[in-house]
Enzyme design. Structure first.
Site, short mmCIF file in Angstrom:
data_model
loop_
_atom_site.label_atom_id
_atom_site.label_comp_id
_atom_site.label_asym_id
_atom_site.label_seq_id
_atom_site.Cartn_x
_atom_site.Cartn_y
_atom_site.Cartn_z
CD GLU A 142 -3.09 -0.88 2.21
OE1 GLU A 142 -2.79 -0.25 3.23
OE2 GLU A 142 -4.17 -1.44 2.05
CD GLU A 324 -4.31 -5.96 2.71
OE1 GLU A 324 -4.96 -5.22 3.48
OE2 GLU A 324 -3.08 -5.91 2.61
C1 GAL Z 1 -4.51 -2.61 5.05
C2 GAL Z 1 -3.10 -3.12 5.19
C3 GAL Z 1 -3.04 -4.39 6.02
C4 GAL Z 1 -3.84 -4.24 7.26
C5 GAL Z 1 -5.25 -3.88 6.87
C6 GAL Z 1 -6.20 -3.77 8.05
O1 GAL Z 1 -4.54 -1.26 4.75
O2 GAL Z 1 -2.53 -3.38 3.94
O3 GAL Z 1 -1.70 -4.67 6.34
O4 GAL Z 1 -3.29 -3.26 8.08
O5 GAL Z 1 -5.25 -2.65 6.22
O6 GAL Z 1 -7.49 -3.48 7.62
#
Ligand code: GAL
Length: 640
Positions: A142, A324
């Site tokens: 990110e 994710e």
């Molecule tokens: C994303 C990040 C992850 C984790 C996640 C939690 O932004 O890439 O590592 O922190 O959020 O929602």
């Protein structure tokens, strides 16, 4: 194309004895992909040069033995503490001149050469060891999350001077381009130029915009260095996971360096402070998320996945994933409700409907320690199944039966331009004037009419196949896009603030928008208080941004005093204000109808996405909705 599921796993967080069982459970659940490694630097190299890759080797073996494909993340978003001892000036610095300290993540400045070399070194070592064994890569994690693109460090200042010298060649050329005569801001040497923070009043907007462009270029340079290191040892595709509403770097530039664009979709996490929804809608969508925000990013990152391919507008060859996917409550939003039952499945299908190849859930097991203890996983910290697990299992079963989700070009194209975002932020001219929000509200208006949309980059040169094209707020049109507008038969809507500035952020003469084939001159702009919108003559209001135009063209929208707000010549229209949702609906319905499309007025919570063969219908609301003779349950998805 075969759609797949995956998850994000942190073997370094768990005893090695449970890895094999985790891998078996992932495979049994129907997952194909597992992403690992992206925060593990302190376990891979506990002290400088002390490489400990064997555990990662065993983790990869365990996962691949279970039939899973591994995405290996480079660990460069979390440099270990010793890195700071080695490179004390590697930290990013905020606009107040304060270093952003060690103790969380992303604590590096993109311009720091020493850190970039360390990042390349660890990436090369990982690629050398695992390049033939992993199925894909992810660079870093990110870029830009936690406001980490812009840095006012000494490293950034030095690199900015070099960047300016390359761009302008002489201080005189820079002085002319920026208009530095204005307040005697001329420079005699590039080394006199500082970063545009801590000035007495606002710095020269051209100085600011160049700093934004430079900062974006530093991200692309950092990413390219990792790509080169991986490429020397591995043919596996390389990805990066982008975020929701992070606009500080040009994602198309990074996308051109990579095979796969991915993004991290947290619909409930985004709702309160990124979507711009009213308080009432925030309550209404509290457990489902905004009906358009995820779709917007799916369509945006499909375009980023396509970036660099010869025909940027063709969506059928995009490679993009959700890396994710929110699986339950998160921990980082202002409030963190649980999703409505069924939403984890719903979000997964929504991503597939927009063309995702893979949806991976973050994370496999909820962590019992550190920052994200209240962030759900597919498993609870005690390894029992959490609520999202059964929904992921359901998607895995459904994937087997679903007709192929074939991508096809959408009928509508909407430009998204990162440089316009920076220009609007540099000169907003009034509270609330946000380019992203203008584009997003236009996207929302199109979706409320049941239209599927392709987001396209600002240098798109070929608009073949589109019936309707929009570029609201695109502040400096590229020559490629201007020629594409000339050549297309599509209905085209430009404005407000389209082609309003030169690349150096000055006002061009002849005055904007200076479009061949359209006699419109913006003779004045004004911005309105956020609480004081004014009426269109035919209903709805305009808000925030309004242009006074001189024109001889056909006027199709006016204000209450009959002054022109939208004009048209043939297929080309110019809109001189920012419409609210009612006026937007009328304007888009008229244009879509003229384009030969069939806009429909969908119920508030319903959205449609058309793919090659399948029409998906989604109910984003908390209650059942009657639509076309059917009752669609909350979190309901229909495909026909
Ligand atoms: C994303 C990040 C992850 C984790 C996640 C939690 O932004 O890439 O590592 O922190 O959020 O929602």
């Amino acid at each position: 194309m075969k759609r797949a599921l995956g998850t994000c796993y942190y073997p370094e967080h768990w005893p090695e004895e449970i890895w094999a069982d985790d891998a078996r459970r992932m495979a049994d659940l129907g997952l194909t992909w597992v992403r690992i490694g992206e925060f593990a630097w302190s376990r891979l190299e506990a002290t400088p040069g002390d490489l400990q890759f064997d555990w990662l080797d065993r983790a990869i073996t365990t996962l691949t033995d279970a039939g899973l494909k591994v995405v290996l993340g480079t660990p460069t978003a979390t440099p270990p503490r010793w890195m700071l001892t080695k490179h004390p000036d590697m930290l990013a610095v905020d606009a107040e001149g304060r270093p952003r300290k060690f103790g969380s993540r992303r604590h590096y400045c993109f311009s720091h050469d020493g850190y970039r070399e360390e990042a390349v070194r660890i990436t090369r070592l990982l690629a050398e060891r695992f390049g033939k064994r992993v199925a894909a890569w992810q660079t870093d994690n990110e870029y830009g999350c936690h406001d980490t693109v812009i840095s006012y460090s000494d490293a950034a200042r030095d690199a900015f001077r070099t960047w300016l010298a390359q761009k302008y060649q002489s201080p005189d050329a820079l002085n002319r381009a920026w208009g530095n005569i204005f307040w005697s801001m001329d420079y005699a040497e590039f080394d006199e130029i500082d970063l545009p923070n801590l000035t007495v009043t606002e710095p020269n907007p051209a100085h600011l915009l160049d700093f934004r462009r430079f900062s974006s270029d530093m991200v692309a340079r950092f990413n390219q260095a990792q790509v080169d290191a991986i490429r020397a040892y591995s043919d596996a595709p390389i990805s990066h996971n982008y975020m929701g509403k992070v606009t500080e770097f040009d994602h198309f530039d990074v996308g051109r360096q990579l095979e796969i664009a991915t993004w991290d979709s947290y619909p409930l996490g985004f709702l309160e402070d990124r979507v711009g929804a009213s308080a009432e809608d925030q309550r209404h969508y509290m457990r489902q998320g905004d009906p358009d925000f995820q779709a917007f990013h799916h369509d945006l990152y499909r375009a980023v996945g396509t970036a660099g391919r010869p025909e940027g507008a063709q969506s059928d060859i995009a490679r993009w994933w959700v890396m994710e996917q929110q699986p339950g409550p998160v921990n980082w939003a202002p409030s963190n409700p649980a999703p409505l039952p069924g939403m984890v499945r719903f979000w997964t299908w929504e991503a597939f409907a927009h063309g995702a190849e893979c949806v991976a859930y973050f994370r496999w097991r909820q962590a019992p320690f550190a920052q994200e203890q209240y962030h759900a996983g597919l498993l609870r910290p005690d390894s029992a199944e959490a609520e999202g697990f059964a929904e992921a299992a359901q998607v895995a079963r459904e994937l087997a039966d679903l007709p192929e989700v074939e991508q096809s070009q959408a009928p509508v194209a909407l430009v998204f331009d990162y440089a316009s975002q920076w220009a609007w932020e540099t000169q907003p001219q009034g509270v609330g004037n946000d380019y992203f929000q203008l584009v997003f509200e236009t996207y929302k208006g199109l979706r409320q009419l049941g239209l599927s949309v392709d987001i396209i980059p600002p240098d798109t040169s070929n608009l073949d196949g589109y019936a309707l094209v929009l570029a609201p707020g695109a502040i400096t049109l590229s020559e490629a896009f201007k020629s594409a507008i000339d050549a297309t038969d599509a209905q085209v809507i430009l404005g407000p603030r389209t082609n309003a500035k030169t690349a150096a952020l000055s006002t061009p003469v002849p005055l904007p928008p200076a479009l061949p084939g359209l006699d419109v001159t913006v003779s004045r702009v004004e911005t309105l208080r956020p609480d004081s919108p004014e009426p269109f003559a035919d209903g709805g209001t305009y808000k925030l941004w309004r242009e006074q135009i001189d024109t001889t063209e056909e006027v199709i929208e006016t204000d209450a005093q009959s002054r022109p707000l939208m004009v048209r010549n043939g297929t080309l229209s110019y809109l001189a204000a920012w419409p609210d949702s009612d006026a937007m609906r009328r304007i888009l319905t008229r244009a879509a109808t003229a384009a030969g499309l069939t806009p429909v007025h969908l119920p508030k919570d319903i959205r449609i996405r058309d793919t090659g063969k399948t029409r998906f219908t989604f109910n984003h609301g908390p209650e059942p909705v009657e639509y076309k003779g059917q009752t669609i349950a909350p979190a309901g998805v229909l495909w026909t």
